[in-house]
Scaffold this motif. Structure first.
Motif, PDB file in Angstrom:
ATOM      1  N   PRO A   1      24.651 -95.609 -53.301  1.00 31.63           N
ATOM      2  CA  PRO A   1      24.300 -95.892 -51.905  1.00 31.63           C
ATOM      3  C   PRO A   1      25.515 -96.297 -51.062  1.00 31.63           C
ATOM      4  O   PRO A   1      26.383 -97.035 -51.517  1.00 31.63           O
ATOM      5  CB  PRO A   1      23.320 -97.060 -52.004  1.00 31.63           C
ATOM      6  N   VAL A   2      25.544 -95.788 -49.843  1.00 32.12           N
ATOM      7  CA  VAL A   2      26.598 -96.140 -48.887  1.00 32.12           C
ATOM      8  C   VAL A   2      26.120 -97.357 -48.123  1.00 32.12           C
ATOM      9  O   VAL A   2      25.177 -97.265 -47.332  1.00 32.12           O
ATOM     10  CB  VAL A   2      26.885 -94.974 -47.919  1.00 32.12           C
ATOM     11  N   THR A   3      26.740 -98.503 -48.378  1.00 35.38           N
ATOM     12  CA  THR A   3      26.392 -99.724 -47.654  1.00 35.38           C
ATOM     13  C   THR A   3      27.663-100.361 -47.118  1.00 35.38           C
ATOM     14  O   THR A   3      28.748-100.167 -47.680  1.00 35.38           O
ATOM     15  CB  THR A   3      25.666-100.743 -48.554  1.00 35.38           C
ATOM     16  N   TYR A   4      27.532-101.117 -46.057  1.00 34.82           N
ATOM     17  CA  TYR A   4      28.691-101.788 -45.482  1.00 34.82           C
ATOM     18  C   TYR A   4      29.351-102.736 -46.489  1.00 34.82           C
ATOM     19  O   TYR A   4      30.573-102.704 -46.640  1.00 34.82           O
ATOM     20  CB  TYR A   4      28.303-102.523 -44.197  1.00 34.82           C
ATOM     21  N   PRO A   5      28.570-103.577 -47.194  1.00 30.54           N
ATOM     22  CA  PRO A   5      29.217-104.484 -48.149  1.00 30.54           C
ATOM     23  C   PRO A   5      29.948-103.742 -49.273  1.00 30.54           C
ATOM     24  O   PRO A   5      31.054-104.125 -49.658  1.00 30.54           O
ATOM     25  CB  PRO A   5      28.061-105.314 -48.717  1.00 30.54           C
TER      26      PRO A   5
ATOM     27  N   ARG B   1      35.052-102.260 -51.789  1.00 36.38           N
ATOM     28  CA  ARG B   1      35.848-101.260 -52.505  1.00 36.38           C
ATOM     29  C   ARG B   1      37.076-100.814 -51.723  1.00 36.38           C
ATOM     30  O   ARG B   1      38.079-100.426 -52.327  1.00 36.38           O
ATOM     31  CB  ARG B   1      34.976-100.069 -52.854  1.00 36.38           C
ATOM     32  N   ALA B   2      37.017-100.847 -50.401  1.00 39.49           N
ATOM     33  CA  ALA B   2      38.159-100.429 -49.577  1.00 39.49           C
ATOM     34  C   ALA B   2      39.076-101.599 -49.223  1.00 39.49           C
ATOM     35  O   ALA B   2      40.103-101.405 -48.564  1.00 39.49           O
ATOM     36  CB  ALA B   2      37.663 -99.769 -48.299  1.00 39.49           C
ATOM     37  N   SER B   3      38.698-102.791 -49.643  1.00 44.28           N
ATOM     38  CA  SER B   3      39.474-104.009 -49.327  1.00 44.28           C
ATOM     39  C   SER B   3      39.650-104.202 -47.821  1.00 44.28           C
ATOM     40  O   SER B   3      40.750-104.456 -47.329  1.00 44.28           O
ATOM     41  CB  SER B   3      40.837-103.980 -50.021  1.00 44.28           C
ATOM     42  N   VAL B   4      38.531-104.063 -47.104  1.00 45.89           N
ATOM     43  CA  VAL B   4      38.519-104.351 -45.677  1.00 45.89           C
ATOM     44  C   VAL B   4      37.340-105.289 -45.414  1.00 45.89           C
ATOM     45  O   VAL B   4      36.447-105.418 -46.247  1.00 45.89           O
ATOM     46  CB  VAL B   4      38.368-103.071 -44.810  1.00 45.89           C
ATOM     47  N   SER B   5      37.332-105.922 -44.273  1.00 45.06           N
ATOM     48  CA  SER B   5      36.221-106.811 -43.952  1.00 45.06           C
ATOM     49  C   SER B   5      35.047-106.013 -43.387  1.00 45.06           C
ATOM     50  O   SER B   5      35.232-104.934 -42.809  1.00 45.06           O
ATOM     51  CB  SER B   5      36.661-107.871 -42.938  1.00 45.06           C
ATOM     52  N   ARG B   6      33.861-106.552 -43.553  1.00 40.69           N
ATOM     53  CA  ARG B   6      32.693-105.926 -42.937  1.00 40.69           C
ATOM     54  C   ARG B   6      32.842-105.949 -41.422  1.00 40.69           C
ATOM     55  O   ARG B   6      32.409-105.021 -40.742  1.00 40.69           O
ATOM     56  CB  ARG B   6      31.410-106.626 -43.369  1.00 40.69           C
ATOM     57  N   THR B   7      33.459-106.990 -40.918  1.00 39.51           N
ATOM     58  CA  THR B   7      33.690-107.081 -39.481  1.00 39.51           C
ATOM     59  C   THR B   7      34.500-105.886 -39.001  1.00 39.51           C
ATOM     60  O   THR B   7      34.201-105.295 -37.964  1.00 39.51           O
ATOM     61  CB  THR B   7      34.420-108.398 -39.133  1.00 39.51           C
ATOM     62  N   PHE B   8      35.531-105.505 -39.758  1.00 45.25           N
ATOM     63  CA  PHE B   8      36.336-104.341 -39.390  1.00 45.25           C
ATOM     64  C   PHE B   8      35.458-103.087 -39.357  1.00 45.25           C
ATOM     65  O   PHE B   8      35.552-102.277 -38.434  1.00 45.25           O
ATOM     66  CB  PHE B   8      37.499-104.148 -40.374  1.00 45.25           C
ATOM     67  N   LEU B   9      34.586-102.935 -40.336  1.00 43.56           N
ATOM     68  CA  LEU B   9      33.716-101.757 -40.385  1.00 43.56           C
ATOM     69  C   LEU B   9      32.784-101.699 -39.181  1.00 43.56           C
ATOM     70  O   LEU B   9      32.477-100.622 -38.676  1.00 43.56           O
ATOM     71  CB  LEU B   9      32.886-101.757 -41.673  1.00 43.56           C
ATOM     72  N   TYR B  10      32.306-102.845 -38.732  1.00 40.00           N
ATOM     73  CA  TYR B  10      31.391-102.885 -37.595  1.00 40.00           C
ATOM     74  C   TYR B  10      32.107-102.799 -36.251  1.00 40.00           C
ATOM     75  O   TYR B  10      31.581-102.214 -35.307  1.00 40.00           O
ATOM     76  CB  TYR B  10      30.552-104.173 -37.604  1.00 40.00           C
ATOM     77  N   GLN B  11      33.304-103.375 -36.147  1.00 46.97           N
ATOM     78  CA  GLN B  11      33.950-103.492 -34.836  1.00 46.97           C
ATOM     79  C   GLN B  11      34.939-102.380 -34.518  1.00 46.97           C
ATOM     80  O   GLN B  11      35.129-102.053 -33.358  1.00 46.97           O
ATOM     81  CB  GLN B  11      34.647-104.844 -34.711  1.00 46.97           C
ATOM     82  N   ASN B  12      35.584-101.800 -35.531  1.00 46.81           N
ATOM     83  CA  ASN B  12      36.527-100.720 -35.262  1.00 46.81           C
ATOM     84  C   ASN B  12      35.728 -99.444 -35.010  1.00 46.81           C
ATOM     85  O   ASN B  12      34.909 -99.032 -35.840  1.00 46.81           O
ATOM     86  CB  ASN B  12      37.486-100.544 -36.440  1.00 46.81           C
ATOM     87  N   THR B  13      35.970 -98.821 -33.871  1.00 47.36           N
ATOM     88  CA  THR B  13      35.207 -97.638 -33.477  1.00 47.36           C
ATOM     89  C   THR B  13      35.314 -96.521 -34.506  1.00 47.36           C
ATOM     90  O   THR B  13      34.302 -95.898 -34.857  1.00 47.36           O
ATOM     91  CB  THR B  13      35.700 -97.133 -32.105  1.00 47.36           C
ATOM     92  N   ASP B  14      36.500 -96.250 -35.006  1.00 48.97           N
ATOM     93  CA  ASP B  14      36.690 -95.171 -35.976  1.00 48.97           C
ATOM     94  C   ASP B  14      36.001 -95.488 -37.301  1.00 48.97           C
ATOM     95  O   ASP B  14      35.369 -94.619 -37.908  1.00 48.97           O
ATOM     96  CB  ASP B  14      38.178 -94.894 -36.209  1.00 48.97           C
TER      97      ASP B  14
ATOM     98  N   LYS C   1      33.433 -97.481 -37.741  1.00 50.24           N
ATOM     99  CA  LYS C   1      31.988 -97.441 -37.519  1.00 50.24           C
ATOM    100  C   LYS C   1      31.485 -95.994 -37.504  1.00 50.24           C
ATOM    101  O   LYS C   1      30.428 -95.685 -38.058  1.00 50.24           O
ATOM    102  CB  LYS C   1      31.647 -98.139 -36.201  1.00 50.24           C
ATOM    103  N   THR C   2      32.265 -95.095 -36.906  1.00 50.88           N
ATOM    104  CA  THR C   2      31.919 -93.681 -36.883  1.00 50.88           C
ATOM    105  C   THR C   2      31.892 -93.105 -38.295  1.00 50.88           C
ATOM    106  O   THR C   2      30.977 -92.362 -38.660  1.00 50.88           O
ATOM    107  CB  THR C   2      32.907 -92.894 -35.996  1.00 50.88           C
TER     108      THR C   2
END
Length: 83
Positions: free
Chosen positions: A42-46, A51-64, A66-67
């Protein structure tokens, strides 16, 4: 009207480092999403953040980012089960 002064070399270097850091994070996210698709998990934000060593905040706030996440979740057929 005054002409704005050019950015100080340190400011330019800091901005470039930040841009490169963002590009590195996006590359790690893309690699992680390919791996997750290949594994059919499953593809989930957490999961992607971990696995990518980034914050969930980055995934939600960075436009690219999030896309990328939105497209990956849509392509996976929304693997979450309704309760």
């Amino acid at each position: 009207m005054s002409v704005p002064e050019p950015a100080a070399p340190r400011t330019v270097a800091a901005n470039q480092a930040r841009r490169q850091s963002t590009l590195d994070k996006l590359e790690r996210i893309e690699t992680t999403l390919r791996t997750i698709r290949r594994e059919r998990t499953p593809v989930t934000y957490p999961a992607v953040a971990r696995r990518a060593s980034v914050s969930r905040t980055f995934l939600y706030q960075n436009t690219d980012a999030k896309t990328l996440m939105t497209a990956a979740i849509a392509a996976s057929g929304d693997q979450r089960q309704p309760r």
